[in-house]
Design an enzyme around this catalytic site. Structure first.
Site, PDB file in Angstrom:
ATOM      1  N   HIS A   1      13.503  12.598  16.806  1.00 54.12           N
ATOM      2  CA  HIS A   1      12.193  12.649  16.247  1.00 54.12           C
ATOM      3  C   HIS A   1      12.186  13.105  14.627  1.00 54.12           C
ATOM      4  O   HIS A   1      11.748  14.010  14.245  1.00 54.12           O
ATOM      5  CB  HIS A   1      11.373  13.931  16.844  1.00 54.12           C
ATOM      6  CG  HIS A   1      10.952  13.787  18.411  1.00 54.12           C
ATOM      7  ND1 HIS A   1      10.754  14.753  18.997  1.00 54.12           N
ATOM      8  CD2 HIS A   1      11.009  12.568  18.966  1.00 54.12           C
ATOM      9  CE1 HIS A   1      10.628  14.390  20.315  1.00 54.12           C
ATOM     10  NE2 HIS A   1      10.776  13.105  20.483  1.00 54.12           N
TER      11      HIS A   1
ATOM     12  N   HIS B   1       6.131  15.098  20.734  1.00 47.28           N
ATOM     13  CA  HIS B   1       6.772  13.862  20.631  1.00 47.28           C
ATOM     14  C   HIS B   1       5.923  13.255  19.527  1.00 47.28           C
ATOM     15  O   HIS B   1       4.713  13.232  19.486  1.00 47.28           O
ATOM     16  CB  HIS B   1       7.109  12.977  21.728  1.00 47.28           C
ATOM     17  CG  HIS B   1       7.956  13.834  22.645  1.00 47.28           C
ATOM     18  ND1 HIS B   1       9.168  13.153  23.214  1.00 47.28           N
ATOM     19  CD2 HIS B   1       8.059  14.885  23.687  1.00 47.28           C
ATOM     20  CE1 HIS B   1       9.686  14.070  24.118  1.00 47.28           C
ATOM     21  NE2 HIS B   1       9.136  15.081  24.008  1.00 47.28           N
TER      22      HIS B   1
ATOM     23  N   VAL C   1      13.812  -6.208   4.842  1.00 47.92           N
ATOM     24  CA  VAL C   1      13.469  -6.177   3.452  1.00 47.92           C
ATOM     25  C   VAL C   1      14.635  -5.473   2.611  1.00 47.92           C
ATOM     26  O   VAL C   1      15.154  -4.375   3.114  1.00 47.92           O
ATOM     27  CB  VAL C   1      12.258  -5.423   3.553  1.00 47.92           C
ATOM     28  CG1 VAL C   1      11.750  -5.046   1.973  1.00 47.92           C
ATOM     29  CG2 VAL C   1      11.048  -6.211   4.163  1.00 47.92           C
TER      30      VAL C   1
END
Length: 699
Positions: free
Chosen positions: A574, A617, A286
């Site tokens: 993360h 997490h 995109v």
């Protein structure tokens, strides 16, 4: 090689090549038929418009695709930049291959890099992100670790009472995470070997995502929780029930039936019955949302995409919503290229600003990690893998690192914890003036609000401030070693992400701002000290023969730790918070309904909307987020009615807006089908391509 090129020309690059003999008996493999039935489009042919266009086929994108397409009168398209992952499915499916044959660093990884970090040895650090169907859930370490209830409640409280804020508090998110889950307890043998504790009431039993434990445990894991107990970090009997602190063996995204990885594609897509209202298009990056003014806000009318840099740009119409699910890097990247973001960034690049939204790309946070490495006489997973190699059993290859602990501030600092908190609060004004990358007053206000929540609510609680991980799958020092990693969980440093090119195929600038706040350096140091202590404590010390890194004789004083840390730390994979859910007056990007401020039909659903980093997490909370978002979106378009028995229903909600059909914005490229192709139509088109390929190969 030539056959592969021919296959690519025919749009079959993601499929294994078939011989004519293969076609005589079965022209599609079981996996390929399953993919076609579940909506994966291999021939590139999609409809001119869809009700929901989802940007990103990773964790959240595929959850949304599955749930939203349960309404049979609702059409859903997923546009995924990466490939299907079919050709590397064995690497994906085998949990242990995440360590021994990782897809990171390959074309299935975005291979992002940060800018050089002044406080981390002026190093540019790797930021891997999955680039295939399933996203990071197809390449990660499989940890299913939930945040604590307090952290979700802080998220809700940061919304300042806005409508829908409670949807993100613990009660709602606990139910949403359980909805995604199909939990299986460990075998008695594995439970005993690993000293595993759990509470079955804290888990779901009927969701699509399998969670369980490995089929084999390296014996050293059994020492983990007892060792942590000796240093005052108590074992947790229920780490998934809202009290996610202490020491435990984490649940993993493993299907216990065959000991394979359970990830968003295998869980939410592969087993779907045929749904002609769902299409998933891989290899479709995109490039932007095409926006139009809609009263006082803007509306996404089309989504533009291309197969690769320089390829013709195509568009697909948006009847109801465009939903960004590109993650902490991808979603702000697309927003800015679409004209939604800080005007000061967009205007110099010649990008028209539809919504001047300063918070896009700001409040960027990550878990920073380091490790202490020990030599050992005990068997490690790396050593066993070296001896068994490819002949290892499925049980052995399901072993992954899952021993974990979350020490709180008192565990880390003892009596100094109160002084540390006081110093933090006394330095709020300084931090807001010097550490926030943006000068926009709303961004600074948001930083202050989050900072105060962290320092006043999260810090003095039992919630972990550092994560400790027991690594038995090898270190750079060899197979007869193990590591204890320490990762900062609630940083006070802040970063930013922005674009510096008008080409959407150029990577954005990623600046996490690691260790810019002195408080982060202190906790990083104390976490690594605790990692060293673990290796010196009974019973784990019984298998330790020495400390290899950093080494007691090399690093012992605080000054020596502080000098060593910048050269060794890196991401714990993360990143989050770059499209934060916060009030607009505090630099927010989305409201509690996940709508992008200033737009009428654009939402963001991924880890970028978290306003704070969690001591966890991010996979488990993001599954919960996506489930919650799917329910929210379906309720909106179905006037509050969502079936509870999982059956499909006709949409009773707002009529689709038509007139935004597909076009090719570059004026070249093939025409698209005018209606949703049926499953049978896709199969026939694919068979024709395979036959054509066979003929060409025979020439």
């Amino acid at each position: 090689m030539y056959a592969r090129r021919l296959a690519a020309l025919l749009g079959l690059a993601a499929l294994p090549l078939l011989t004519v003999a293969d076609m005589r008996h079965e022209y599609l493999t079981t996996r390929d038929r399953r993919a076609l039935a579940s909506g994966i489009v291999y021939d590139g042919q999609i409809a001119s418009s869809y009700d929901h266009v989802i940007i990103g086929g990773g964790l959240a994108g595929l959850v949304l695709a599955s749930r939203l397409s349960e309404d049979s009168n609702t059409t859903v398209l997923v546009l995924e930049s990466g490939d299907t992952g079919d050709l590397v499915r064995s690497q994906i499916d085998v949990p242990g291959e995440a360590y021994y044959s990782s897809l990171l660093g390959t074309t299935y990884d975005w291979q992002y890099m940060t800018v050089p970090q002044p406080n981390v040895g002026n190093r540019a650090l790797s930021w891997p992100r999955g680039r295939l169907l399933g996203g990071c859930t197809a390449v990660n370490g499989l940890y299913m670790v939930r945040p604590s209830a307090l952290e979700f409640n802080v998220w809700a409280q940061l919304q300042s009472g806005a409508a829908g804020a409670d949807d993100w508090a613990w009660g709602s998110m606990f139910a949403a995470m359980k909805k995604s889950e199909n939990f299986t307890a460990p075998s008695a043998e594995v439970q005993q070997a690993g000293a595993i504790e759990y509470n079955v009431q804290s888990h779901g039993s009927s969701g699509p995502l399998h969670t369980s434990f490995p089929g084999f445990i390296v014996p050293a894991v059994g020492n983990w929780t007892e060792t942590l107990d000796w240093i005052g970090v108590n074992p947790s009997a229920d780490p998934d029930g809202g009290q996610g602190w202490g020491a435990f063996i984490a649940t993993s995204s493993i299907n216990p039936d065959n000991l394979t990885r359970s990830y968003s594609r295998s869980a939410y897509i592969d087993n779907l019955p045929p749904r002609p209202n769902l299409a998933i298009l891989p290899n479709a990056t995109v490039t932007r949302l095409i926006l139009a003014q809609n009263g006082s806000s803007v509306r996404a009318t089309q989504v533009e995409y291309a197969a690769y840099d320089g390829a013709p740009k195509l568009t697909v119409g948006v009847n109801k919503e465009a939903i960004l699910a590109g993650g902490a890097v991808g979603s702000p990247h697309v927003l800015m290229h679409s004209g939604i973001g800080p005007q000061s960034i967009l205007q110099p690049l010649g990008i028209s600003t539809y919504v001047n939204l300063p918070g896009v790309g700001q409040n960027l946070q990550d878990h920073l990690s380091g490790e202490v490495v020990f030599s050992t006489t005990a068997e490690t997973a790396a050593q066993l893998h070296g001896s068994e190699g490819a002949n290892g059993t499925s049980a052995f290859m399901s072993f992954i690192n899952s021993a974990i602990a979350y020490p709180n501030i008192t565990d880390l600092l003892g009596d100094y914890a109160t002084t540390y908190q006081s110093d933090l609060l006394n330095n709020l004004t300084w931090a807001a003036a010097n550490l926030v990358p943006s000068t926009d007053p709303t961004i600074i206000a948001g930083y202050k609000a989050i900072y105060q929540s962290q320092a006043n609510t999260i810090l003095p609680s039992q919630v972990g401030q550092v994560e400790l991980l027991f690594g038995l799958t090898g270190t750079s020092f060899g197979t007869n070693t193990f590591s204890v990693q320490a990762a900062l969980q609630h940083p006070y440093s802040r970063g930013q992400l922005y674009i510096n090119s008008s080409n959407p195929f150029d990577h954005p600038v990623i600046d996490p701002g690691y260790l810019t706040h002195p408080a982060d350096i202190i906790l990083m140091r104390e976490g690594l000290k605790l990692a060293r202590t673990i290796g010196q404590t009974y019973p784990l010390n019984g298998i330790v023969t020495g400390e290899l890194s950093p080494g007691n004789s090399t690093v012992s004083t605080d000054a020596e730790w502080d000098a060593w840390i910048p050269g060794v730390v890196g991401t714990e994979y993360h990143p989050s918070c770059s499209c934060s859910m916060l009030p607009l007056s505090e630099g927010g990007v989305v409201d509690p309904q996940l709508r992008v401020y200033g737009t009428s039909n654009v939402r963001v659903v991924d880890s970028s909307v978290f306003p704070v980093e969690f001591a966890a997490h991010l996979m488990a909370p993001t599954y919960g987020l996506a489930e919650q978002a799917a329910t929210m979106i379906r309720q909106f378009w179905n006037e509050g009615y969502v079936p509870t028995n999982g059956t499909t229903t006709a949409s009773a909600g707002f009529p689709s807006q038509t007139g935004s059909g597909s076009s090719n914005s570059s004026g070249t490229g093939g025409a698209k089908s005018a209606a949703l192709p049926t499953v049978e139509g896709k199969s026939a088109g694919l068979l024709a391509g395979v036959v054509a390929l066979a003929v060409l190969l025979a020439l």
